[in-house]
Design a protein around this motif. Structure first.
Motif, PDB file in Angstrom:
ATOM      1  N   ALA A 168     -33.366  23.040 -26.254  1.00 40.39           N
ATOM      2  CA  ALA A 168     -33.323  22.165 -25.074  1.00 40.39           C
ATOM      3  C   ALA A 168     -31.925  21.587 -24.881  1.00 40.39           C
ATOM      4  O   ALA A 168     -31.411  21.510 -23.756  1.00 40.39           O
ATOM      5  N   LYS A 169     -31.310  21.208 -25.977  1.00 45.36           N
ATOM      6  CA  LYS A 169     -29.946  20.668 -25.915  1.00 45.36           C
ATOM      7  C   LYS A 169     -28.969  21.751 -25.464  1.00 45.36           C
ATOM      8  O   LYS A 169     -28.091  21.511 -24.618  1.00 45.36           O
ATOM      9  N   THR A 170     -29.112  22.962 -26.004  1.00 47.01           N
ATOM     10  CA  THR A 170     -28.235  24.084 -25.646  1.00 47.01           C
ATOM     11  C   THR A 170     -28.354  24.420 -24.163  1.00 47.01           C
ATOM     12  O   THR A 170     -27.359  24.750 -23.503  1.00 47.01           O
ATOM     13  N   LEU A 171     -29.568  24.347 -23.632  1.00 48.90           N
ATOM     14  CA  LEU A 171     -29.816  24.659 -22.223  1.00 48.90           C
ATOM     15  C   LEU A 171     -29.466  23.502 -21.292  1.00 48.90           C
ATOM     16  O   LEU A 171     -29.680  23.585 -20.088  1.00 48.90           O
ATOM     17  N   GLU A 172     -28.962  22.415 -21.873  1.00 45.88           N
ATOM     18  CA  GLU A 172     -28.481  21.248 -21.124  1.00 45.88           C
ATOM     19  C   GLU A 172     -29.601  20.464 -20.452  1.00 45.88           C
ATOM     20  O   GLU A 172     -29.444  19.947 -19.338  1.00 45.88           O
ATOM     21  N   TRP A 182     -32.152  11.105  -2.947  1.00 51.62           N
ATOM     22  CA  TRP A 182     -33.426  10.431  -3.221  1.00 51.62           C
ATOM     23  C   TRP A 182     -34.161  11.032  -4.407  1.00 51.62           C
ATOM     24  O   TRP A 182     -35.265  10.614  -4.722  1.00 51.62           O
ATOM     25  N   VAL A 183     -33.561  12.025  -5.056  1.00 50.45           N
ATOM     26  CA  VAL A 183     -34.163  12.661  -6.232  1.00 50.45           C
ATOM     27  C   VAL A 183     -33.394  12.223  -7.470  1.00 50.45           C
ATOM     28  O   VAL A 183     -32.180  12.385  -7.545  1.00 50.45           O
ATOM     29  N   ASP A 184     -34.107  11.678  -8.444  1.00 50.41           N
ATOM     30  CA  ASP A 184     -33.473  11.196  -9.671  1.00 50.41           C
ATOM     31  C   ASP A 184     -33.703  12.119 -10.856  1.00 50.41           C
ATOM     32  O   ASP A 184     -32.870  12.198 -11.749  1.00 50.41           O
ATOM     33  N   GLY A 185     -34.850  12.806 -10.885  1.00 53.76           N
ATOM     34  CA  GLY A 185     -35.177  13.664 -12.009  1.00 53.76           C
ATOM     35  C   GLY A 185     -35.874  14.937 -11.575  1.00 53.76           C
ATOM     36  O   GLY A 185     -36.510  14.993 -10.508  1.00 53.76           O
ATOM     37  N   PHE A 186     -35.740  15.964 -12.399  1.00 47.57           N
ATOM     38  CA  PHE A 186     -36.358  17.275 -12.164  1.00 47.57           C
ATOM     39  C   PHE A 186     -37.112  17.652 -13.428  1.00 47.57           C
ATOM     40  O   PHE A 186     -36.527  17.681 -14.518  1.00 47.57           O
ATOM     41  N   LYS A 187     -38.397  17.924 -13.297  1.00 46.52           N
ATOM     42  CA  LYS A 187     -39.236  18.197 -14.464  1.00 46.52           C
ATOM     43  C   LYS A 187     -39.851  19.592 -14.380  1.00 46.52           C
ATOM     44  O   LYS A 187     -40.548  19.922 -13.423  1.00 46.52           O
ATOM     45  N   SER A 210     -35.808  17.198 -17.156  1.00 46.31           N
ATOM     46  CA  SER A 210     -36.811  16.938 -18.195  1.00 46.31           C
ATOM     47  C   SER A 210     -37.564  18.218 -18.538  1.00 46.31           C
ATOM     48  O   SER A 210     -37.826  19.059 -17.668  1.00 46.31           O
ATOM     49  N   THR A 211     -37.948  18.321 -19.802  1.00 46.89           N
ATOM     50  CA  THR A 211     -38.678  19.508 -20.257  1.00 46.89           C
ATOM     51  C   THR A 211     -40.105  19.582 -19.737  1.00 46.89           C
ATOM     52  O   THR A 211     -40.717  20.641 -19.758  1.00 46.89           O
ATOM     53  N   MET A 268     -33.747  15.205 -21.003  1.00 47.63           N
ATOM     54  CA  MET A 268     -34.902  14.412 -21.403  1.00 47.63           C
ATOM     55  C   MET A 268     -36.014  15.323 -21.919  1.00 47.63           C
ATOM     56  O   MET A 268     -36.217  16.423 -21.388  1.00 47.63           O
ATOM     57  N   VAL A 269     -36.708  14.859 -22.951  1.00 52.68           N
ATOM     58  CA  VAL A 269     -37.855  15.588 -23.492  1.00 52.68           C
ATOM     59  C   VAL A 269     -39.106  14.745 -23.279  1.00 52.68           C
ATOM     60  O   VAL A 269     -39.165  13.592 -23.706  1.00 52.68           O
TER      61      VAL A 269
END
Length: 273
Positions: free
Chosen positions: A106-110, A49-54, A83-84, A113-114
């Protein structure tokens, strides 16, 4: 429907991951510290039920790289995007080169989304559009955060925000349309000025945003149970919402119609496809 216990008990239909609507994004460490082990517990039980983590408030900038990579990896293992959060408005103070390095790391840390936030700063629409372009060019998804309240964020008091005044919702809608046209993947709507730090909720603002932009293109910050209950009750269980990680069980019980309050008990329905 994802496999669960007691699946013979009917519930309101929910789309499966990867979802296009009915997204739930949860807040990472901010009000309380937590790391890979706690996130694993959350996602092993409620990951369907979780789609994103911010990450909130630039919390990742206080952590070792190994911890951030571990958290991001666990999220990805459960098909959860990362997400950042809106820390870019701090980075912007140091110029374009700092933003470029921010996106590279951010890309290096995988990260996936920004978030492009401007709650505390004044940022022209043209600059927001350029940021969307930079984010997309870096191979990341762009999620501008827009709101009607200047100074929103960081638990600023209602009195301070009221003294700042608020923006016109028509301006927010025009800005959102321009950003989507430039490639933004989804628009985050800041709750302050609408349902947070106000003496009276401005529900008409949310209605105008949904009407003019589309329910699938916006995500509402709703990190308070009466707020996310109002959104689900009025716009259905497929509305996109951002909540604190501690609220995921309560929110999904409401979305699925298996629990609720006096106002929502047995009333949340969805036929599905």
């Amino acid at each position: 429907m994802s496999e669960t216990t007691f699946s013979f008990i009917p519930r309101a239909a929910r789309s499966l991951k990867p979802r296009k609507t009915g997204l739930t994004e949860i807040r990472g460490p901010y009000y309380g510290a937590y790391g890979p082990r706690h996130l694993s517990d959350v996602l092993e039980t409620m990951g369907a039920w979780v789609d994103g983590f911010k990450y909130a408030g630039g919390s990742f900038a206080l952590m070792p790289p190994e911890a951030v990579k571990a958290i991001n990896g666990i999220a990805h293992d459960h098909d959860v995007y990362v997400s950042t959060g809106g820390w870019i408005e701090n980075v912007l103070r140091f110029g374009r080169e700092a933003v470029t390095h921010y996106l590279e790391e951010a890309k290096t840390l995988e990260f996936d989304m920004v978030e492009i936030s401007a709650g505390f700063i004044s940022l022209p629409t043209d600059s927001m559009l350029r940021l969307v372009e930079m984010v997309k060019k870096a191979g990341l998804k762009a999620k501008p955060e827009l709101g009607i309240q200047f100074g929103a964020g960081g638990a600023t008091s209602a009195g301070e925000l009221e003294a700042e005044g608020s923006k016109d919702v028509g301006w927010l809608i025009a800005q959102a349309k321009a950003l989507i046209g430039a490639g933004a993947d989804i628009i985050m709507i800041e709750s302050e000025g609408i349902t947070e730090s106000v003496t009276k909720w401005r529900t008409g603002v949310a209605a105008q945003i949904i009407d003019k932009i589309g329910i699938d293109k916006v995500m509402f910050e709703a990190a308070d149970p009466p707020v996310f209950e109002w959104y689900v009750k009025n716009y259905g269980n497929e509305v996109n919402l951002f909540v604190d990680h501690s609220q995921i069980v309560q929110l999904e019980a409401l979305r699925s119609g298996i629990w609720g309050t006096k106002s929502t008990w047995g009333r949340i329905q969805n036929l599905g496809e």
